[in-house]
Design a protein around this motif. Structure first.
Motif, mmCIF file in Angstrom:
data_model
loop_
_atom_site.group_PDB
_atom_site.id
_atom_site.type_symbol
_atom_site.label_atom_id
_atom_site.label_comp_id
_atom_site.label_asym_id
_atom_site.label_seq_id
_atom_site.Cartn_x
_atom_site.Cartn_y
_atom_site.Cartn_z
ATOM 1 N N GLY A 1 0.825 -1.205 0.000
ATOM 2 C CA GLY A 1 0.000 0.000 0.000
ATOM 3 C C GLY A 1 0.857 1.252 0.000
ATOM 4 O O GLY A 1 2.063 1.203 -0.213
ATOM 5 N N SER A 2 0.225 2.357 0.258
ATOM 6 C CA SER A 2 0.937 3.633 0.272
ATOM 7 C C SER A 2 1.775 3.743 1.537
ATOM 8 O O SER A 2 1.271 3.542 2.636
ATOM 9 C CB SER A 2 -0.047 4.799 0.221
ATOM 10 O OG SER A 2 -0.779 4.750 -0.983
ATOM 11 N N TYR B 1 4.274 6.494 3.288
ATOM 12 C CA TYR B 1 4.755 7.870 3.215
ATOM 13 C C TYR B 1 5.952 8.124 4.126
ATOM 14 O O TYR B 1 6.656 9.105 3.949
ATOM 15 C CB TYR B 1 3.630 8.852 3.544
ATOM 16 C CG TYR B 1 2.497 8.749 2.551
ATOM 17 C CD1 TYR B 1 2.615 9.271 1.271
ATOM 18 C CD2 TYR B 1 1.321 8.077 2.879
ATOM 19 C CE1 TYR B 1 1.603 9.159 0.354
ATOM 20 C CE2 TYR B 1 0.292 7.952 1.955
ATOM 21 C CZ TYR B 1 0.440 8.499 0.695
ATOM 22 O OH TYR B 1 -0.575 8.364 -0.218
ATOM 23 N N LEU C 1 9.953 3.284 4.089
ATOM 24 C CA LEU C 1 9.971 2.951 2.665
ATOM 25 C C LEU C 1 11.358 2.500 2.226
ATOM 26 O O LEU C 1 11.509 1.523 1.486
ATOM 27 C CB LEU C 1 9.508 4.153 1.842
ATOM 28 C CG LEU C 1 9.360 3.940 0.348
ATOM 29 C CD1 LEU C 1 8.404 2.802 0.040
ATOM 30 C CD2 LEU C 1 8.880 5.234 -0.298
ATOM 31 N N HIS D 1 4.788 2.240 -13.670
ATOM 32 C CA HIS D 1 4.405 3.568 -14.155
ATOM 33 C C HIS D 1 4.668 3.698 -15.650
ATOM 34 O O HIS D 1 5.679 3.224 -16.156
ATOM 35 C CB HIS D 1 5.196 4.662 -13.429
ATOM 36 C CG HIS D 1 4.913 4.731 -11.966
ATOM 37 N ND1 HIS D 1 3.826 5.391 -11.447
ATOM 38 C CD2 HIS D 1 5.568 4.204 -10.909
ATOM 39 C CE1 HIS D 1 3.830 5.275 -10.142
ATOM 40 N NE2 HIS D 1 4.878 4.560 -9.787
ATOM 41 N N SER E 1 10.345 7.845 -7.741
ATOM 42 C CA SER E 1 10.251 6.561 -7.038
ATOM 43 C C SER E 1 11.113 5.502 -7.719
ATOM 44 O O SER E 1 11.659 4.620 -7.051
ATOM 45 C CB SER E 1 8.799 6.095 -6.926
ATOM 46 O OG SER E 1 8.248 5.799 -8.191
#
Length: 124
Positions: free
Chosen positions: A7-8, A10, A15, A29, A37
């Motif tokens: 998931g996200s 932040y 991370l 992407h 990223s």
């Protein structure tokens, strides 16, 4: 069950740890340009599997492996990398880290902008 979607995230430190400890990073992407990223993943993850679009190839070059949207293509690549030796994964990781460290420095980026904007002898 082999793939975890986290998931996200932040929290930058969390991370970074996730990327450093991940078996690999999937980058899907398709938006143009240099994706921050992707640079972060290349600088911290040994195995980077990138969607095969021009922008991702320009950034990853030979330090990543590429997949496309053909059904089964990504699954076949994941199966292939699971059989890949540890040295090959480490080589890809070293290559990715060198790519980011050598080609994405502020000095190089600023020099490229100066080259573009000052090309005709000054700002217009």
């Amino acid at each position: 069950e082999r793939i975890k979607f986290v998931g996200s995230v932040y929290d930058q430190e969390l991370l970074k740890k996730i990327r450093e400890n991940a078996y690999g990073y999937l980058h899907g992407h398709t938006v143009g340009g240099t994706n921050p990223s992707l640079l972060e993943a290349l600088s911290s993850t040994d195995l980077n599997l990138l969607l095969d679009v021009r922008f991702n190839r320009e950034v990853g070059k030979d330090s990543a492996l590429y997949w496309d949207k053909t059904p089964g293509n990504l699954a076949a690549l994941i199966d292939r990398v699971e059989k890949m030796g540890g040295e090959e994964k480490k080589r890809l990781g070293r290559s990715a880290k060198e790519r980011v460290a050598n080609d994405y420095t502020w000095e190089k980026i600023c020099a490229k902008y100066e080259e573009i904007f000052l090309k005709d002898g000054g700002w217009s």
